[in-house]
Scaffold this motif. Structure first.
Motif, short mmCIF file in Angstrom:
data_model
loop_
_atom_site.label_atom_id
_atom_site.label_comp_id
_atom_site.label_asym_id
_atom_site.label_seq_id
_atom_site.Cartn_x
_atom_site.Cartn_y
_atom_site.Cartn_z
N THR A 270 1.64 -13.89 5.78
CA THR A 270 1.17 -12.64 5.18
C THR A 270 1.86 -11.46 5.85
N GLY A 271 1.81 -10.32 5.18
CA GLY A 271 2.41 -9.11 5.74
C GLY A 271 2.02 -7.92 4.88
N THR A 272 2.17 -6.72 5.47
CA THR A 272 1.77 -5.51 4.74
C THR A 272 2.91 -4.51 4.72
N ALA A 273 3.11 -3.90 3.55
CA ALA A 273 4.11 -2.83 3.44
C ALA A 273 3.39 -1.54 3.08
N ILE A 274 3.72 -0.47 3.82
CA ILE A 274 3.09 0.83 3.56
C ILE A 274 4.18 1.84 3.24
N THR A 275 4.12 2.43 2.05
CA THR A 275 5.11 3.44 1.69
C THR A 275 4.49 4.82 1.85
N ILE A 276 5.15 5.68 2.62
CA ILE A 276 4.65 7.04 2.81
C ILE A 276 5.28 7.95 1.74
N LEU A 277 4.42 8.63 0.98
CA LEU A 277 4.92 9.41 -0.15
C LEU A 277 4.42 10.84 -0.10
N GLU A 278 5.28 11.75 -0.52
CA GLU A 278 4.79 13.10 -0.79
C GLU A 278 4.18 13.03 -2.19
N LEU B 187 0.85 -1.20 0.00
CA LEU B 187 0.00 0.00 0.00
C LEU B 187 0.88 1.24 0.00
N HIS B 188 0.29 2.35 -0.43
CA HIS B 188 1.01 3.61 -0.24
C HIS B 188 0.04 4.66 0.27
N VAL B 189 0.62 5.70 0.87
CA VAL B 189 -0.21 6.76 1.41
C VAL B 189 0.43 8.09 1.02
N GLU B 190 -0.42 9.03 0.58
CA GLU B 190 0.09 10.33 0.17
C GLU B 190 -0.13 11.35 1.27
N CYS B 191 0.89 12.17 1.53
CA CYS B 191 0.71 13.22 2.54
C CYS B 191 1.74 14.31 2.35
N LYS B 192 1.59 15.39 3.10
CA LYS B 192 2.61 16.45 3.06
C LYS B 192 3.82 15.96 3.86
N ALA B 193 5.00 16.50 3.52
CA ALA B 193 6.24 16.06 4.20
C ALA B 193 6.11 16.20 5.72
N MET B 194 5.52 17.34 6.15
CA MET B 194 5.44 17.59 7.60
C MET B 194 4.50 16.62 8.32
N ASP B 195 3.62 15.95 7.56
CA ASP B 195 2.65 15.04 8.20
C ASP B 195 3.14 13.58 8.28
N LYS B 196 4.34 13.33 7.76
CA LYS B 196 4.80 11.93 7.74
C LYS B 196 4.81 11.27 9.13
N PRO B 197 5.31 11.95 10.17
CA PRO B 197 5.27 11.29 11.49
C PRO B 197 3.84 10.99 11.93
N LEU B 198 2.91 11.87 11.52
CA LEU B 198 1.51 11.65 11.91
C LEU B 198 0.95 10.35 11.31
N ILE B 199 1.42 10.02 10.10
CA ILE B 199 0.95 8.77 9.47
C ILE B 199 1.42 7.57 10.31
N GLU C 18 6.22 12.45 -5.22
CA GLU C 18 6.99 11.20 -5.32
C GLU C 18 6.17 10.04 -5.90
N VAL C 19 4.87 10.26 -6.04
CA VAL C 19 3.99 9.14 -6.39
C VAL C 19 4.34 8.52 -7.75
N CYS C 20 4.59 9.39 -8.75
CA CYS C 20 4.89 8.88 -10.10
C CYS C 20 6.15 8.02 -10.09
N THR C 21 7.19 8.54 -9.44
CA THR C 21 8.47 7.81 -9.39
C THR C 21 8.29 6.48 -8.67
N TYR C 22 7.49 6.52 -7.62
CA TYR C 22 7.23 5.29 -6.85
C TYR C 22 6.56 4.23 -7.73
N LYS C 23 5.55 4.69 -8.50
CA LYS C 23 4.82 3.73 -9.33
C LYS C 23 5.73 3.18 -10.43
N ALA C 24 6.53 4.07 -11.01
CA ALA C 24 7.46 3.63 -12.07
C ALA C 24 8.43 2.60 -11.48
#
Ligand SMILES: Nc1ncnc2c1ncn2[C@@H]1O[C@H](COP(=O)(O)OP(=O)(O)OP(=O)(O)O)[C@@H](O)[C@H]1O
Length: 548
Positions: free
Chosen positions: A483-491, A363-375, A494-500
């Protein structure tokens, strides 16, 4: 007088053409750029496929394997082999001729490269055949050398060997710098009247320490080496520049120039007075390479000086994802299906480069840089996720996040870094595996190969810069079929580069972790409080007044 027409008002003609008596150079249509296909050697382009969809093989069914190893497997609650083991074990065992140092036919053995997902059981795929082949040895000599990039990994593999060697005559030794160098020397070789005697059969080492012993330990003899295992092989290739492999080969082949192919094959010094010396058999030597992200660059692989290599890999390309596609195929058709898929592969396409376990949810989650710790706090406090490994891109980022989570409170969090002693790192991993620690935050020190029980979630706090880093980080969960889950936090940017990047691992569908804004909002007051305290703590740490 010819009339030059107004070409701007007409359609532009392609290429040179005559307009009256004049040659007009014309324009050229721009062809879409053709992608240059990389030419891969046959062995890379057409690998052997590790069939992940076949029925599991019970450990007793592999009757080639020594009964004491089968017993040991059962003691360790391993009842069935994983696909990589079902494929690789018989391959290595079939070449053994009953005599420890020789192949069945007496001719040189082909080297083996394995590219299989994280947590798929690659370690036992080499530990078991090596032990099986070395078990009947009479004289103790260094016959297997396993090289890994870092100490923690070497220790992990050493423990597996140690476990399976228990109750046998085989001696395994870790060269990882836990002991003083002189102490280590004494445990490796002993000098007798007749000369030096090896005290170990199998060595697990990091390159630096290994080269030190080759150069400085009298009687450290690799001339009977049967197996050289290069685990995390792509990472080890970065180290090749340090020349460790050249040093090893020089001692294995006892030649001044290990690049000389004739000399390399001339490893014929069979021990006098043995059955083999009468047969004219050659001492066998085989390289075994393992990785979840094996390089496909033939130039890099060239440096490993592989002998007629054969590659084995799981099939992962999106066009050829067999897991999905074979779901409805009856078991009889499955084998044919895999074969067809293999022959379908486009020329030059390397299929097994990057693969993630099929049990991994990404999974991935989009947020502002300053909100990353909040995620991260949302995962811990709202979603109640536990057993989390969280990766950052730097030691500073790790420490900052660690302090913020700790200041927020209510969870057990640890910081894992290469600055800690091996013992301290082991303690953290133990506590994590026992469920006493909820989250471990680390930079890439822990990304590769480390096998920790019960990692439920991997959070990628910073986007990994390369697909290899991604594969190894997320590979700390969903191991051994769990089973397991991976979550990538993205600004957002960064989303396009992540998907590529993920498309390189055959992924073409992306899922978001959806978070309602009010969920983050409720965490803010306490988080802001932690943020306010942070600069003071960092200052105090800098002055050496406090360690948190
Ligand atoms: N046949 C099996 N049955 C059950 N568990 C197994 C089996 N083979 C290996 N395991 C377990 O699976 C886990 C992962 O194995 P291992 O560390 O060898 O994976 P790997 O492929 O080397 O992963 P990585 O690429 O991350 O280094 C280990 O805990 C190991 O004990």
């Amino acid at each position: 007088m010819p009339v030059v027409s107004d070409i701007s008002s007409k359609q532009v003609k392609e290429g040179p053409h005559l307009v009256g008596n004049f040659t007009v150079l014309g324009e050229f249509k721009l062809e879409p750029e053709k992608k240059v296909k990389q030419y891969l050697p046959e062995w890379l382009a057409k690998p052997g496929i590790i069939k992940t969809d076949l029925e599991k093989t019970p450990v007793e069914d592999l009757d080639m394997l020594h009964p004491c190893l089968v017993e040991k497997l059962k003691e360790n609650n391993i009842s069935h082999f994983f696909p990589v083991q079902t494929s690789i074990l018989p391959l290595i065992l079939k070449d053994c001729g009953g005599q420890v140092g020789f192949s069945r036919t007496g001719s040189p053995l082909r080297d083996v490269c394995v590219s299989a997902p994280t947590g798929s059981g690659k370690t036992l795929a080499y530990v078991l055949p090596i032990l099986h082949i070395l078990l009947p040895r009479n004289v103790c000599r260094i016959r297997a050398l396993v090289v890994l990039p870092v100490r923690d990994l070497a220790l992990q593999v050493f423990k597996v060997f140690e476990n399976y060697c228990q109750g046998t005559q085989l001696k395994v030794k870790l060269l990882g710098g836990q002991q003083a160098f002189e102490e280590e020397q004494q445990t490796l070789v002993v000098e007798k009247m007749a000369g030096y005697l090896s005290l170990v059969d199998i060595i697990v080492a990091t390159p630096g320490r290994l080269v030190d012993h080759i150069n400085k330990t009298p009687g450290f003899d690799l001339s009977r080496l049967r197996f050289l295992v290069i685990d995390e092989a792509d990472r080890m290739m970065d180290n090749i520049k340090q020349n460790w492999l050249q040093v090893v080969e020089k001692h294995v082949f006892k030649v001044h120039n290990p690049d000389d192919p004739v000399k390399r094959l001339d490893r014929t010094r069979t021990p006098e007075g043995t059955q083999a010396s009468c047969d004219g058999k050659k001492l066998a030597f085989q390289k075994l390479l393992f990785s979840a992200t094996l390089s496909q660059d033939p130039e890099i692989l060239q440096q490993l000086k592989l002998f007629q290599p054969q590659l084995f890999t799981t099939l992962v390309s999106s066009k050829h994802t067999q897991n999905k596609e074979t779901k409805d195929v009856s078991s009889k058709k499955k084998e044919k299906h895999v074969k067809d898929k293999q022959s379908d592969l486009e020329e030059g396409e390397f299929v097994g480069k990057y693969s993630t376990p099929s049990t991994l949810k990404q999974l991935h989650v989009e947020c502002k840089a300053m909100d990353k710790p909040l995620i991260v706090l949302h995962c811990l406090h709202n979603l109640q996720y536990r057993q989390i490994l969280c990766f950052t891109n730097s030691v500073e980022s790790t420490h900052r996040l660690y302090l913020l989570i700790k200041l927020y409170g209510d969870v057990e969090v640890r910081e894992f870094s290469s600055a800690l002693t091996v013992a301290a790192r082991e303690k953290i991993l133990q506590e994590f595996a026992q469920g006493k620690v909820d989250m471990v935050i680390c930079s890439d020190a822990m990304a590769r190969g480390i096998d920790i029980d019960n990692v439920q979630y991997v959070i990628l706090y910073d986007r990994p810069l390369h697909i290899q880093n991604y594969i190894h980080r997320v590979g700390r969960t969903a191991r051994a079929g769990k089973t397991g889950t991976a979550i990538t936090i993205l600004e957002k940017r960064e989303v396009c580069t992540y998907k590529a990047m993920l498309r390189e691992s055959g992924k073409d569908k992306f899922k978001k972790l959806k978070i309602k804004p009010n969920k983050l909002f409720s965490l803010k007051p306490r988080y802001n409080d932690s943020l306010r305290k942070l600069p003071m703590i960092l200052k105090e740490e800098k002055r050496g007044k406090r360690t948190y």
